[in-house]
Design an enzyme around this catalytic site. Structure first.
Site, PDB file in Angstrom:
ATOM      1  N   ARG A 104      47.121   5.093 -12.332  1.00 20.95           N
ATOM      2  CA  ARG A 104      47.682   6.337 -12.863  1.00 20.95           C
ATOM      3  C   ARG A 104      46.967   7.503 -12.227  1.00 20.95           C
ATOM      4  O   ARG A 104      45.755   7.612 -12.328  1.00 20.95           O
ATOM      5  CB  ARG A 104      47.417   6.409 -14.373  1.00 20.95           C
ATOM      6  CG  ARG A 104      48.489   5.864 -15.188  1.00 20.95           C
ATOM      7  CD  ARG A 104      48.453   6.240 -16.638  1.00 20.95           C
ATOM      8  NE  ARG A 104      47.223   6.714 -17.231  1.00 20.95           N
ATOM      9  CZ  ARG A 104      47.149   7.158 -18.478  1.00 20.95           C
ATOM     10  NH1 ARG A 104      48.224   7.200 -19.228  1.00 20.95           N
ATOM     11  NH2 ARG A 104      46.014   7.560 -18.996  1.00 20.95           N
ATOM     12  N   THR A 108      48.641  13.845 -12.796  1.00 21.92           N
ATOM     13  CA  THR A 108      50.071  13.801 -13.148  1.00 21.92           C
ATOM     14  C   THR A 108      50.382  12.706 -14.166  1.00 21.92           C
ATOM     15  O   THR A 108      51.447  12.723 -14.776  1.00 21.92           O
ATOM     16  CB  THR A 108      50.916  13.516 -11.888  1.00 21.92           C
ATOM     17  OG1 THR A 108      50.566  12.197 -11.413  1.00 21.92           O
ATOM     18  CG2 THR A 108      50.651  14.528 -10.792  1.00 21.92           C
ATOM     19  N   ASP A 200      39.410   3.054 -21.942  1.00 17.15           N
ATOM     20  CA  ASP A 200      39.943   2.662 -20.632  1.00 17.15           C
ATOM     21  C   ASP A 200      39.785   1.149 -20.467  1.00 17.15           C
ATOM     22  O   ASP A 200      38.676   0.638 -20.309  1.00 17.15           O
ATOM     23  CB  ASP A 200      39.198   3.409 -19.521  1.00 17.15           C
ATOM     24  CG  ASP A 200      39.847   3.169 -18.164  1.00 17.15           C
ATOM     25  OD1 ASP A 200      39.993   1.992 -17.771  1.00 17.15           O
ATOM     26  OD2 ASP A 200      40.217   4.152 -17.503  1.00 17.15           O
ATOM     27  N   ASP A 203      38.038  -0.141 -17.160  1.00 17.65           N
ATOM     28  CA  ASP A 203      36.592   0.115 -17.139  1.00 17.65           C
ATOM     29  C   ASP A 203      35.850  -0.794 -18.110  1.00 17.65           C
ATOM     30  O   ASP A 203      34.767  -1.305 -17.807  1.00 17.65           O
ATOM     31  CB  ASP A 203      36.308   1.584 -17.478  1.00 17.65           C
ATOM     32  CG  ASP A 203      36.605   2.503 -16.306  1.00 17.65           C
ATOM     33  OD1 ASP A 203      36.720   2.007 -15.167  1.00 17.65           O
ATOM     34  OD2 ASP A 203      36.733   3.722 -16.532  1.00 17.65           O
TER      35      ASP A 203
HETATM   36  C1  PRP Z   1      45.795   1.817 -17.156  1.00 18.85           C
HETATM   37  C2  PRP Z   1      46.354   0.598 -17.846  1.00 18.85           C
HETATM   38  C3  PRP Z   1      47.808   0.651 -17.469  1.00 18.85           C
HETATM   39  C4  PRP Z   1      48.084   2.131 -17.420  1.00 18.85           C
HETATM   40  C5  PRP Z   1      48.814   2.516 -18.666  1.00 18.85           C
HETATM   41  O1  PRP Z   1      45.568   1.546 -15.823  1.00 18.85           O
HETATM   42  O2  PRP Z   1      45.726  -0.592 -17.503  1.00 18.85           O
HETATM   43  O3  PRP Z   1      48.090   0.050 -16.217  1.00 18.85           O
HETATM   44  O4  PRP Z   1      46.822   2.799 -17.350  1.00 18.85           O
HETATM   45  O5  PRP Z   1      49.155   3.855 -18.641  1.00 18.85           O
HETATM   46  P1  PRP Z   1      50.650   4.357 -18.543  1.00 18.85           P
HETATM   47  O6  PRP Z   1      51.439   3.578 -19.540  1.00 18.85           O
HETATM   48  O7  PRP Z   1      50.522   5.803 -18.928  1.00 18.85           O
HETATM   49  O8  PRP Z   1      51.144   4.192 -17.155  1.00 18.85           O
HETATM   50  P2  PRP Z   1      44.841   2.566 -14.828  1.00 18.85           P
HETATM   51  O9  PRP Z   1      45.871   3.389 -14.130  1.00 18.85           O
HETATM   52  O10 PRP Z   1      43.770   3.281 -15.561  1.00 18.85           O
HETATM   53  O11 PRP Z   1      44.262   1.611 -13.715  1.00 18.85           O
HETATM   54  P3  PRP Z   1      43.188   0.438 -13.808  1.00 18.85           P
HETATM   55  O12 PRP Z   1      43.864  -0.726 -14.498  1.00 18.85           O
HETATM   56  O13 PRP Z   1      42.928   0.172 -12.364  1.00 18.85           O
HETATM   57  O14 PRP Z   1      41.977   0.914 -14.545  1.00 18.85           O
HETATM   58  N1  URA Z   2      45.012   3.384 -19.850  1.00 17.97           N
HETATM   59  C1  URA Z   2      43.961   2.904 -20.540  1.00 17.97           C
HETATM   60  O1  URA Z   2      43.174   2.098 -20.019  1.00 17.97           O
HETATM   61  N2  URA Z   2      43.798   3.327 -21.807  1.00 17.97           N
HETATM   62  C2  URA Z   2      44.637   4.196 -22.412  1.00 17.97           C
HETATM   63  O2  URA Z   2      44.427   4.533 -23.578  1.00 17.97           O
HETATM   64  C3  URA Z   2      45.720   4.690 -21.653  1.00 17.97           C
HETATM   65  C4  URA Z   2      45.890   4.262 -20.380  1.00 17.97           C
END
Ligand code: PRP
Ligand code: URA
Length: 209
Positions: A104, A108, A200, A203
């Site tokens: 994400r 944005t 997160d 993380d």
């Molecule tokens: C997080 C999560 C989803 C996304 C959800 O990933 O694991 O993939 O955000 O958010 P959305 O519904 O608003 O799209 P992130 O983009 O943080 O990446 P990561 O898994 O690499 O930490």
């Molecule tokens: N991605 C995450 O990991 N946590 C949230 O709460 C939203 C998006």
């Protein structure tokens, strides 16, 4: 229209409480996500088709049922979706695992695709797309777009925690995709995080940040 299932099994809710707790460290977080994924996989596979076979028990012949061998695929959305894969494979070990890499954009909140690797026989498989979080819904919608573009026809989406906003966006974009959730939370905050959520997921799973 897509159906939404919220799993309220006591074991799932119990484990999810510790997943959410900020005092839970990476090792326990990872193990709990794995365990909840197995429990959710048990529920999500309830509609798998069976066929009858003839066997002999030590006492007598009988007709009994086995899975009819429908090919399955698990698609974690990178990175956090990876934490759910092993738990699901414990129940459906023959499933193939594809990967869709999305992050994400923090400004944005729109998903950016950076990697796609799927099993070669996409059209023949039933897929479960997995990600712990369904927040704005952008990542799930984009991952499923990507999968459908390559020929997938039967898709379910499974996550641990969802925001109502994300559920609506996903239902609207993919009315043919049923959604399986461990907990439906209250809302999104201004940064697109689920409230109360679990923070997160990536993380916390990988000990980054
Ligand atoms: C997080 C999560 C989803 C996304 C959800 O990933 O694991 O993939 O955000 O958010 P959305 O519904 O608003 O799209 P992130 O983009 O943080 O990446 P990561 O898994 O690499 O930490
Ligand atoms: N991605 C995450 O990991 N946590 C949230 O709460 C939203 C998006």
């Amino acid at each position: 229209m897509a159906k939404v299932f919220v799993f309220d099994h006591p074991l799932i809710q119990h484990k999810l409480t510790y997943i959410r707790d900020k005092a839970t460290g990476t090792k326990d977080f990872r193990e709990l996500v794995d365990e909840v994924s197995t429990l959710m996989a048990f529920e999500i596979t309830r509609d798998m088709s069976l066929e009858e076979v003839e066997i002999e028990t030590p006492v007598s012949p009988m007709k009994s049922k086995v899975l009819s061998g429908k090919k399955m695929g698990i698609i974690p959305i990178l990175r956090a979706g990876i934490g759910m894969v092993d738990g699901i494979l414990k129940l459906i070990p023959a499933a193939k695992v594809g990967h869709i890499g999305l992050y994400r954009d923090p400004k944005t909140l729109k998903p950016v695709e950076y990697y796609v690797k799927l099993p070669s026989d996409v059209e023949e498989r039933d897929f479960i797309v997995v990600d712990p979080m369904l927040a704005t819904g952008g990542s799930a919608v984009e991952a499923i777009n990507s999968l459908k573009k390559r020929g997938a026809k039967h898709i379910k989406f499974m996550c641990l925690v969802a925001a109502p906003e994300g559920v609506e966006v996903l239902k609207e974009a993919h009315p043919d995709v049923d959604i399986f959730i461990a907990a439906l939370d209250e809302k999104l905050n201004d940064h697109g995080y689920i409230v109360p959520g679990l923070g997160d997921a990536g993380d916390r799973l990988f000990g980054t940040k």
